[in-house]
Design a protein around this motif. Structure first.
Motif, PDB file in Angstrom:
ATOM      1  N   ILE A  86       0.984  -1.134  -0.133  1.00  0.00           N
ATOM      2  CA  ILE A  86       0.111  -0.200  -0.012  1.00  0.00           C
ATOM      3  C   ILE A  86       0.746   1.310   0.009  1.00  0.00           C
ATOM      4  O   ILE A  86       1.848   1.290   0.764  1.00  0.00           O
ATOM      5  CB  ILE A  86      -0.852   0.070   1.183  1.00  0.00           C
ATOM      6  N   GLY A  87       0.565   2.096  -1.057  1.00  0.00           N
ATOM      7  CA  GLY A  87       1.353   3.531  -0.785  1.00  0.00           C
ATOM      8  C   GLY A  87       0.746   4.332   0.100  1.00  0.00           C
ATOM      9  O   GLY A  87      -0.044   4.117   1.009  1.00  0.00           O
ATOM     10  N   ARG A  88       1.592   5.443   0.267  1.00  0.00           N
ATOM     11  CA  ARG A  88       1.219   6.463   1.120  1.00  0.00           C
ATOM     12  C   ARG A  88       1.038   7.719   0.371  1.00  0.00           C
ATOM     13  O   ARG A  88       2.042   8.262  -0.309  1.00  0.00           O
ATOM     14  CB  ARG A  88       2.397   6.915   2.210  1.00  0.00           C
ATOM     15  N   PRO A  89      -0.194   8.465   0.691  1.00  0.00           N
ATOM     16  CA  PRO A  89      -0.450   9.611  -0.379  1.00  0.00           C
ATOM     17  C   PRO A  89       0.003  10.921   0.470  1.00  0.00           C
ATOM     18  O   PRO A  89      -0.084  11.912  -0.492  1.00  0.00           O
ATOM     19  CB  PRO A  89      -2.073   9.785  -0.193  1.00  0.00           C
ATOM     20  N   SER A  90       0.508  10.791   1.549  1.00  0.00           N
ATOM     21  CA  SER A  90       0.910  12.277   2.060  1.00  0.00           C
ATOM     22  C   SER A  90       2.346  12.122   2.488  1.00  0.00           C
ATOM     23  O   SER A  90       2.878  11.116   2.806  1.00  0.00           O
ATOM     24  CB  SER A  90      -0.115  12.593   3.460  1.00  0.00           C
ATOM     25  N   GLY A  91       2.832  13.389   2.707  1.00  0.00           N
ATOM     26  CA  GLY A  91       4.218  13.477   2.958  1.00  0.00           C
ATOM     27  C   GLY A  91       4.940  13.978   1.684  1.00  0.00           C
ATOM     28  O   GLY A  91       4.575  14.269   0.744  1.00  0.00           O
ATOM     29  N   LEU A 139      11.714   7.613   6.041  1.00  0.00           N
ATOM     30  CA  LEU A 139      11.100   7.881   4.791  1.00  0.00           C
ATOM     31  C   LEU A 139      10.075   6.892   4.651  1.00  0.00           C
ATOM     32  O   LEU A 139       9.091   7.347   4.090  1.00  0.00           O
ATOM     33  CB  LEU A 139      12.106   7.444   3.781  1.00  0.00           C
ATOM     34  N   ALA A 140       9.992   5.682   5.000  1.00  0.00           N
ATOM     35  CA  ALA A 140       9.021   4.685   4.920  1.00  0.00           C
ATOM     36  C   ALA A 140       7.692   5.261   5.652  1.00  0.00           C
ATOM     37  O   ALA A 140       6.633   5.307   5.012  1.00  0.00           O
ATOM     38  CB  ALA A 140       9.389   3.187   5.185  1.00  0.00           C
ATOM     39  N   ARG A 141       7.920   5.819   6.787  1.00  0.00           N
ATOM     40  CA  ARG A 141       6.686   6.352   7.626  1.00  0.00           C
ATOM     41  C   ARG A 141       6.417   7.784   7.438  1.00  0.00           C
ATOM     42  O   ARG A 141       5.366   8.148   7.918  1.00  0.00           O
ATOM     43  CB  ARG A 141       6.847   6.217   9.029  1.00  0.00           C
ATOM     44  N   ASN A 142       7.141   8.533   6.872  1.00  0.00           N
ATOM     45  CA  ASN A 142       6.980  10.042   6.695  1.00  0.00           C
ATOM     46  C   ASN A 142       6.706  10.466   5.140  1.00  0.00           C
ATOM     47  O   ASN A 142       6.410  11.423   4.922  1.00  0.00           O
ATOM     48  CB  ASN A 142       7.884  10.810   7.262  1.00  0.00           C
ATOM     49  N   GLY A 143       7.225   9.546   4.197  1.00  0.00           N
ATOM     50  CA  GLY A 143       7.253  10.004   2.879  1.00  0.00           C
ATOM     51  C   GLY A 143       6.014   9.690   2.283  1.00  0.00           C
ATOM     52  O   GLY A 143       5.135   8.915   2.616  1.00  0.00           O
ATOM     53  N   SER A 144       5.903  10.165   0.902  1.00  0.00           N
ATOM     54  CA  SER A 144       4.843   9.707   0.109  1.00  0.00           C
ATOM     55  C   SER A 144       5.273   9.035  -1.029  1.00  0.00           C
ATOM     56  O   SER A 144       6.258   9.381  -1.647  1.00  0.00           O
ATOM     57  CB  SER A 144       4.040  11.197  -0.483  1.00  0.00           C
ATOM     58  N   TYR A 145       4.491   7.971  -1.402  1.00  0.00           N
ATOM     59  CA  TYR A 145       5.207   7.092  -2.544  1.00  0.00           C
ATOM     60  C   TYR A 145       3.875   6.238  -2.985  1.00  0.00           C
ATOM     61  O   TYR A 145       3.006   5.945  -2.241  1.00  0.00           O
ATOM     62  CB  TYR A 145       6.084   6.067  -2.103  1.00  0.00           C
ATOM     63  N   ALA A 157       4.633   0.829  -6.098  1.00  0.00           N
ATOM     64  CA  ALA A 157       5.598   0.371  -6.381  1.00  0.00           C
ATOM     65  C   ALA A 157       7.047   0.777  -5.813  1.00  0.00           C
ATOM     66  O   ALA A 157       7.989   0.061  -5.395  1.00  0.00           O
ATOM     67  CB  ALA A 157       5.925   0.649  -8.240  1.00  0.00           C
ATOM     68  N   ILE A 158       6.831   2.149  -5.629  1.00  0.00           N
ATOM     69  CA  ILE A 158       7.937   2.582  -4.893  1.00  0.00           C
ATOM     70  C   ILE A 158       8.160   2.018  -3.573  1.00  0.00           C
ATOM     71  O   ILE A 158       9.044   1.706  -2.816  1.00  0.00           O
ATOM     72  CB  ILE A 158       8.012   4.405  -4.630  1.00  0.00           C
ATOM     73  N   GLY A 159       7.011   1.976  -2.708  1.00  0.00           N
ATOM     74  CA  GLY A 159       6.846   1.251  -1.448  1.00  0.00           C
ATOM     75  C   GLY A 159       7.181   0.031  -1.237  1.00  0.00           C
ATOM     76  O   GLY A 159       8.139  -0.328  -0.147  1.00  0.00           O
ATOM     77  N   GLN A 160       7.083  -0.913  -2.390  1.00  0.00           N
ATOM     78  CA  GLN A 160       7.859  -2.194  -2.479  1.00  0.00           C
ATOM     79  C   GLN A 160       9.160  -1.993  -2.356  1.00  0.00           C
ATOM     80  O   GLN A 160       9.904  -2.832  -1.632  1.00  0.00           O
ATOM     81  CB  GLN A 160       7.001  -2.987  -3.753  1.00  0.00           C
ATOM     82  N   CYS A 161       9.883  -1.225  -3.246  1.00  0.00           N
ATOM     83  CA  CYS A 161      11.229  -1.213  -3.342  1.00  0.00           C
ATOM     84  C   CYS A 161      11.902  -0.749  -1.894  1.00  0.00           C
ATOM     85  O   CYS A 161      12.853  -1.287  -1.363  1.00  0.00           O
ATOM     86  CB  CYS A 161      11.747  -0.092  -4.310  1.00  0.00           C
ATOM     87  N   LEU A 162      11.058   0.322  -1.377  1.00  0.00           N
ATOM     88  CA  LEU A 162      11.571   0.945   0.029  1.00  0.00           C
ATOM     89  C   LEU A 162      11.612   0.023   0.995  1.00  0.00           C
ATOM     90  O   LEU A 162      12.427   0.022   1.775  1.00  0.00           O
ATOM     91  CB  LEU A 162      10.769   2.071   0.292  1.00  0.00           C
ATOM     92  N   HIS A 163      10.595  -1.062   1.058  1.00  0.00           N
ATOM     93  CA  HIS A 163      10.546  -2.104   2.006  1.00  0.00           C
ATOM     94  C   HIS A 163      11.511  -2.999   1.749  1.00  0.00           C
ATOM     95  O   HIS A 163      12.000  -3.595   2.608  1.00  0.00           O
ATOM     96  CB  HIS A 163       9.041  -2.720   2.050  1.00  0.00           C
ATOM     97  N   SER A 164      11.882  -3.193   0.491  1.00  0.00           N
ATOM     98  CA  SER A 164      13.106  -4.264   0.146  1.00  0.00           C
ATOM     99  C   SER A 164      14.290  -3.505   0.714  1.00  0.00           C
ATOM    100  O   SER A 164      15.347  -4.388   1.498  1.00  0.00           O
ATOM    101  CB  SER A 164      13.148  -4.323  -1.021  1.00  0.00           C
TER     102      SER A 164
END
Length: 444
Positions: free
Chosen positions: A138-143, A187-193, A196-203
């Motif tokens: 799940i992406g993040r819409p804010s940040g 970045l994962a808890r404050n950024g917006s992504y 697809a970007i979220g998947q890369c970030l968690h990797s």
């Protein structure tokens, strides 16, 4: 606001309202509390579950100092700890609960007084990883927007840190890695992504946690290492990265083997091999197979060990044509497999076979992977001692002592101590001299 409470003092220092604290907590674990919940805490109530640790982590992160659960809620401290996130569901939200523990000091500084997790606890986590179905990220819409370029920099950074660990390791590199892990978690808890970007970030989070966990275990900080590895396993699951998850479970297996819990080590590595699935070829399958060989060797299971050694070699032979090998598996080479096979044969009580494999592996290493060369050269010395080749064992030991700068590794010091104990069993002047040299290096 209760000015007499530590929570009230912290909010005053930050110039935060209770509503602001609630918003920051919900960044760590979305929609976990109402905006008014902190008002009740200021009046004497206590948060439930692992929220006390998340609150402590949030405050520590922003105050740049360690705020503990015990200091905030002394009566609650005996009921909750840094491990509440381990009981969270295997979901993106559960991974996010772990982020609250890994973005500030309390978890890391508090682990020194915690005990390592039980083998059954580790197996339980691995089984949950194995059996829990993957879900879309799940992406993040804010940040602030996290771009693909930011991900590329993070990926490059992880690769650089792995290379530094190859030639240095030690506490300095562990601190470096954990700082980068904290930043990626921010970045994962404050950024917006997007997803697809979220998947890369968690990797990336999973890789950093795996590397931190591996280094911590190598330094003998087992409780710390286990928790980093388990957080990495959750992040890998969130990223739907089965190969990386299998690698992390194999690291837990290896760590269990270092602690002489060999049955648990074998169970864990079998779970890892089952979890990766797919055609058994490539560097990742080779890595898992060679670690299973070591687990069988430690249990004295010769036929199973030999079979796994052959499977590892066959898998790596196929990796040249496998363009899906992950970047983190670069170090899985014929040198590693040959030397690991040598170590397995040594543990099986076949020092003459072990020597051949170890010599071959050390030749293939060349000047690469000095910590591995240190470990395997000490194994070569042991193999020669057990064949009553004292001169050859002394020569190998001197080669190992030339790599003494890598003795910050807890494994290396443990193996060097064991080698010294074997030399002590001989009453020859040469063995006495080698024993004194090893003792001097260990003391230094």
């Amino acid at each position: 606001m209760d000015e007499g409470s530590l929570l009230g003092d912290c909010l005053k220092q930050l110039d935060w309202s209770p509503d602001k604290l609630a918003r920051e907590i919900n960044r760590v674990r979305p929609n976990s509390i109402s905006p008014k919940a902190p008002y009740g805490w200021l009046k004497g109530s206590t948060p439930r579950g692992d929220l006390p640790q998340i609150v402590a982590s949030v405050l520590s992160h922003h105050l740049k100092e360690t705020i503990t659960v015990a200091a905030l809620w002394p009566a609650k401290a005996t009921l909750v700890g840094s491990d509440g996130w381990l009981r969270q569901p295997w979901s993106q939200e559960g991974t996010w609960a772990g982020l609250g523990s890994f973005t500030a000091g309390p978890l890391r500084s508090g682990l020194g007084v915690l005990r390592p997790l039980s083998g059954q606890g580790l197996i339980g986590a691995a089984v949950e990883w194995l059996t829990t179905e993957d879900e879309p990220v799940i992406g993040r819409p804010s940040g602030e927007t996290i771009s693909l370029q930011v991900i590329d920099v993070l990926v490059d950074r992880v690769a650089q840190l792995r290379r530094i660990d190859d030639v240095q390791g030690g506490p300095l590199v562990l601190d470096w890695i954990t700082q980068d892990l904290n930043w990626a978690a921010h970045l994962a808890r404050n950024g917006s992504y997007d997803p697809a970007i979220g998947q890369c970030l968690h990797s990336v989070l999973a890789e950093l946690a795996q590397l931190a966990g591996w280094l911590a275990c190598d330094l003998g900080r087992n409780a710390l290492g286990q928790r980093y590895l388990l957080f990495g396993l959750r992040a890998a699951h969130t990223a739907n990265n089965r190969a990386l998850g299998a690698n992390i479970v194999s690291c837990l297996s290896y760590q269990a083997a270092w602690g002489d819990t060999h049955d648990e080590a074998l169970r864990l590595i079998k779970i890892a091999r089952q979890g990766i699935g797919g055609t058994p070829g490539g560097a990742v399958h080779a890595l898992l197979a060679t670690r299973q060989a070591r687990a069988h060797a430690q249990l004295g299971q010769l036929d199973d060990c030999a079979r796994a050694i052959d499977e590892a070699a066959a898998a790596l032979a196929e990796s040249a044509a496998d363009d899906t090998t992950p970047a983190w598996a670069y170090w899985v080479t014929p040198a590693v497999l040959a030397a690991d096979a040598g170590r397995a044969w040594l543990e099986l009580g076949r020092p003459e076979v072990a020597e051949r494999h170890l010599l071959h592996g050390l030749h293939l290493f060349g000047d690469e992977q000095p910590r591995n060369r240190l470990l395997h050269t000490m194994s070569l010395a042991k193999a020669r001692l057990r064949q009553r080749d004292l001169d050859g064992a002394a020569d190998a030991t001197h080669q190992a002592l030339d790599l003494r700068s890598y003795l910050e590794s807890g494994r290396a010091r443990q193996r060097m101590t064991g080698l010294r104990d074997e030399f002590k069993q001989s009453d020859s002047p040469l063995a006495h001299d080698v024993t004194e040299q090893i003792s001097a290096v260990l003391a230094a």
